[in-house]
Design a protein around this motif. Structure first.
Motif, PDB file in Angstrom:
ATOM      1  N   TYR A  36       0.836  -1.182   0.000  1.00  0.00           N
ATOM      2  CA  TYR A  36       0.000   0.000   0.000  1.00  0.00           C
ATOM      3  C   TYR A  36       0.884   1.249   0.000  1.00  0.00           C
ATOM      4  CZ  TYR A  36      -4.454  -2.418   0.696  1.00  0.00           C
ATOM      5  OH  TYR A  36      -5.587  -3.190   0.517  1.00  0.00           O
ATOM      6  N   GLN A  38       0.882   5.410   0.743  1.00  0.00           N
ATOM      7  CA  GLN A  38       0.153   6.445   1.459  1.00  0.00           C
ATOM      8  C   GLN A  38       0.847   7.790   1.291  1.00  0.00           C
ATOM      9  OE1 GLN A  38      -0.062   6.043   5.771  1.00  0.00           O
ATOM     10  NE2 GLN A  38      -1.942   7.226   5.869  1.00  0.00           N
ATOM     11  N   GLY A  41      -1.493  12.952   4.575  1.00  0.00           N
ATOM     12  CA  GLY A  41      -2.859  13.421   4.723  1.00  0.00           C
ATOM     13  C   GLY A  41      -3.898  12.576   4.013  1.00  0.00           C
ATOM     14  N   LYS A  42      -3.475  11.449   3.449  1.00  0.00           N
ATOM     15  CA  LYS A  42      -4.395  10.582   2.723  1.00  0.00           C
ATOM     16  C   LYS A  42      -4.402   9.190   3.343  1.00  0.00           C
ATOM     17  CE  LYS A  42      -5.047  13.677  -0.582  1.00  0.00           C
ATOM     18  NZ  LYS A  42      -6.348  14.367  -0.733  1.00  0.00           N
ATOM     19  N   GLY A  43      -5.398   8.419   2.972  1.00  0.00           N
ATOM     20  CA  GLY A  43      -5.425   7.034   3.398  1.00  0.00           C
ATOM     21  C   GLY A  43      -4.559   6.177   2.498  1.00  0.00           C
ATOM     22  N   PRO A  44      -4.125   5.009   2.980  1.00  0.00           N
ATOM     23  CA  PRO A  44      -3.339   4.105   2.127  1.00  0.00           C
ATOM     24  C   PRO A  44      -4.156   3.653   0.926  1.00  0.00           C
ATOM     25  CG  PRO A  44      -3.260   3.449   4.442  1.00  0.00           C
ATOM     26  CD  PRO A  44      -4.325   4.488   4.328  1.00  0.00           C
ATOM     27  N   LEU A  46      -4.014   0.657  -2.339  1.00  0.00           N
ATOM     28  CA  LEU A  46      -3.328  -0.524  -2.864  1.00  0.00           C
ATOM     29  C   LEU A  46      -2.502  -0.155  -4.088  1.00  0.00           C
ATOM     30  CD1 LEU A  46      -2.951  -3.624  -2.707  1.00  0.00           C
ATOM     31  CD2 LEU A  46      -4.813  -3.798  -4.382  1.00  0.00           C
ATOM     32  N   THR A  87       4.732   7.140   1.898  1.00  0.00           N
ATOM     33  CA  THR A  87       5.050   6.046   2.816  1.00  0.00           C
ATOM     34  C   THR A  87       4.503   4.759   2.216  1.00  0.00           C
ATOM     35  OG1 THR A  87       4.996   7.498   4.747  1.00  0.00           O
ATOM     36  CG2 THR A  87       4.780   5.133   5.148  1.00  0.00           C
ATOM     37  N   PHE A  89       3.732   0.672   2.674  1.00  0.00           N
ATOM     38  CA  PHE A  89       3.487  -0.382   3.647  1.00  0.00           C
ATOM     39  C   PHE A  89       3.400  -1.728   2.941  1.00  0.00           C
ATOM     40  CE2 PHE A  89       2.487   2.127   7.384  1.00  0.00           C
ATOM     41  CZ  PHE A  89       2.040   3.331   6.860  1.00  0.00           C
ATOM     42  N   LYS A 105       5.701  -1.739   9.334  1.00  0.00           N
ATOM     43  CA  LYS A 105       5.702  -0.436   9.987  1.00  0.00           C
ATOM     44  C   LYS A 105       5.860   0.728   9.025  1.00  0.00           C
ATOM     45  CE  LYS A 105       6.840  -1.771  14.656  1.00  0.00           C
ATOM     46  NZ  LYS A 105       7.588  -1.450  15.884  1.00  0.00           N
ATOM     47  N   ARG A 108       9.216   5.437   4.721  1.00  0.00           N
ATOM     48  CA  ARG A 108       9.001   6.764   4.149  1.00  0.00           C
ATOM     49  C   ARG A 108      10.029   6.983   3.047  1.00  0.00           C
ATOM     50  NH1 ARG A 108       8.047  12.040   7.783  1.00  0.00           N
ATOM     51  NH2 ARG A 108       6.090  10.929   8.029  1.00  0.00           N
TER      52      ARG A 108
ATOM     53  N   LYS B   9     -12.695  15.265   9.786  1.00  0.00           N
ATOM     54  CA  LYS B   9     -11.313  15.038   9.386  1.00  0.00           C
ATOM     55  C   LYS B   9     -10.367  15.265  10.566  1.00  0.00           C
ATOM     56  CE  LYS B   9      -7.961  16.118   5.745  1.00  0.00           C
ATOM     57  NZ  LYS B   9      -7.731  14.695   5.465  1.00  0.00           N
ATOM     58  N   LYS B  41       3.234   5.900  12.518  1.00  0.00           N
ATOM     59  CA  LYS B  41       2.666   5.449  11.241  1.00  0.00           C
ATOM     60  C   LYS B  41       2.268   3.983  11.243  1.00  0.00           C
ATOM     61  CE  LYS B  41       3.026   9.024   8.348  1.00  0.00           C
ATOM     62  NZ  LYS B  41       1.868   9.551   7.619  1.00  0.00           N
ATOM     63  N   PHE B  42       2.358   3.316  12.400  1.00  0.00           N
ATOM     64  CA  PHE B  42       1.994   1.905  12.450  1.00  0.00           C
ATOM     65  C   PHE B  42       0.494   1.763  12.262  1.00  0.00           C
ATOM     66  CE2 PHE B  42       2.535  -2.388  12.894  1.00  0.00           C
ATOM     67  CZ  PHE B  42       1.894  -2.938  13.995  1.00  0.00           C
ATOM     68  N   PHE B  90      -8.567   5.310  10.396  1.00  0.00           N
ATOM     69  CA  PHE B  90      -8.972   5.115   9.009  1.00  0.00           C
ATOM     70  C   PHE B  90     -10.102   4.103   8.927  1.00  0.00           C
ATOM     71  CE2 PHE B  90      -5.963   7.491   6.584  1.00  0.00           C
ATOM     72  CZ  PHE B  90      -4.806   7.521   7.336  1.00  0.00           C
ATOM     73  N   THR B 104      -9.069  -5.961  -2.470  1.00  0.00           N
ATOM     74  CA  THR B 104      -8.524  -4.613  -2.311  1.00  0.00           C
ATOM     75  C   THR B 104      -9.320  -3.842  -1.271  1.00  0.00           C
ATOM     76  OG1 THR B 104      -7.814  -4.573  -4.599  1.00  0.00           O
ATOM     77  CG2 THR B 104      -7.996  -2.446  -3.475  1.00  0.00           C
ATOM     78  N   PHE B 107      -9.374   2.797   1.417  1.00  0.00           N
ATOM     79  CA  PHE B 107      -9.306   3.552   2.662  1.00  0.00           C
ATOM     80  C   PHE B 107      -9.910   4.941   2.506  1.00  0.00           C
ATOM     81  CE2 PHE B 107      -6.555   1.221   5.655  1.00  0.00           C
ATOM     82  CZ  PHE B 107      -6.169   0.170   4.856  1.00  0.00           C
ATOM     83  N   GLY B 108     -10.502   5.408   3.596  1.00  0.00           N
ATOM     84  CA  GLY B 108     -10.941   6.787   3.678  1.00  0.00           C
ATOM     85  C   GLY B 108      -9.764   7.708   3.926  1.00  0.00           C
ATOM     86  N   PRO B 109     -10.017   9.002   4.008  1.00  0.00           N
ATOM     87  CA  PRO B 109      -8.937   9.979   4.174  1.00  0.00           C
ATOM     88  C   PRO B 109      -8.399  10.078   5.600  1.00  0.00           C
ATOM     89  CG  PRO B 109     -11.036  11.096   4.062  1.00  0.00           C
ATOM     90  CD  PRO B 109     -11.317   9.657   3.803  1.00  0.00           C
ATOM     91  N   GLY B 110      -9.083   9.437   6.530  1.00  0.00           N
ATOM     92  CA  GLY B 110      -8.594   9.443   7.904  1.00  0.00           C
ATOM     93  C   GLY B 110      -9.219  10.542   8.751  1.00  0.00           C
TER      94      GLY B 110
END
Lengths: 113, 116
Positions: A36, A38, A41-44, A46, A87, A89, A105, A108, B9, B41-42, B90, B104, B107-110
């Motif tokens: 993934y 990322q 400010g965004k979600g991961p 695929l 980043t 993953f 983990k 970056r 957000k 970031k985990f 997320f 797949t 993911f949302g924007p968090g």
């Protein structure tokens, strides 16, 4: 217990270079390995995924190499571009659905001009 | 036409408060998830719902309670917020319940939660 170990934690690559991120897993039941990406400010999202029946999968500039005996897999980004800075993953699970996605983990990546 | 959306957000609140985060997906997926991403970031799964039913509940304090009013929504309610709850949360969804974890995940924007 960390089931997926990812390295390096951070990586700086020159534009046009090859970025390599490595992952190792412990659970031999894992048989699906996605990566993934990322952005801040965004979600991961695929990027690419592989099953262990092949040793390599390529999509554009992105390639996953998989070594089942060593329980390792890696992401190679060819001709790295500043827009690849994000980043990354690695993750693993089993297709039977018994195990949710386990993420590494993260790495970056910064691609500099 | 956002696929997976979350609100708010950003969320800043005091310790001890109760708060909710909402998630909606318009992809027609049957499975939804909540993940927590800490300051390092985990990324770790918290819950997974398939067609409004809880199918995964990882070791999460019972102060966290997911609620799925329908298969397009999965909200996260957190009681008695603690400093350690500060993280980015997320929401995600995937299509095939039979292959939920290999399908797949979108993911949302968090939602960045800060507990003071």
């Amino acid at each position: 217990q960390q089931q997926v170990k990812q390295s390096p934690q951070s990586l700086i690559v020159q534009k046009g270079g090859i970025s390599i991120i490595n992952c190792a897993y412990e659970n031999t039941a894992f048989d699906y390995f996605p990566w993934y990406q990322q952005f801040p400010g965004k979600g991961p999202a695929l990027l690419i995924a592989i099953r262990p029946d092949v040793s390599e999968k390529k999509e554009g500039r992105f390639t996953i190499s998989f070594n089942k005996s060593a329980k390792q897999f890696s992401l190679h980004i060819m001709d790295s571009q500043p827009g690849d800075s994000a980043t990354y993953f690695c993750a693993a699970t089993d297709i039977s659905g018994n195990t949710p996605l386990v993420f590494g983990k993260g790495t970056r990546l910064s691609v500099i001009a | 036409d956002t696929a997976v959306s979350q609100t708010p957000k950003y969320l800043v609140t005091q310790m001890g408060n109760d708060k909710s985060i909402k998630c909606e997906q318009n992809l027609g997926h049957d499975t939804m998830y909540w993940y927590k991403q800490d300051s390092k970031k985990f990324l770790k799964i918290m819950f997974s719902y398939n067609n409004k039913e809880l199918i995964i509940n990882e070791t999460v304090p019972n102060r966290f309670s997911p609620k799925s009013p329908d298969k397009a929504h999965l909200n996260l309610h957190i009681n008695s917020l603690e400093l350690g709850d500060s993280a980015v949360y997320f929401c995600a969804s995937s299509q095939d319940p039979g292959l939920a974890y290999t399908d797949t995940q979108y993911f949302g924007p968090g939602t960045r939660l800060t507990v003071l």
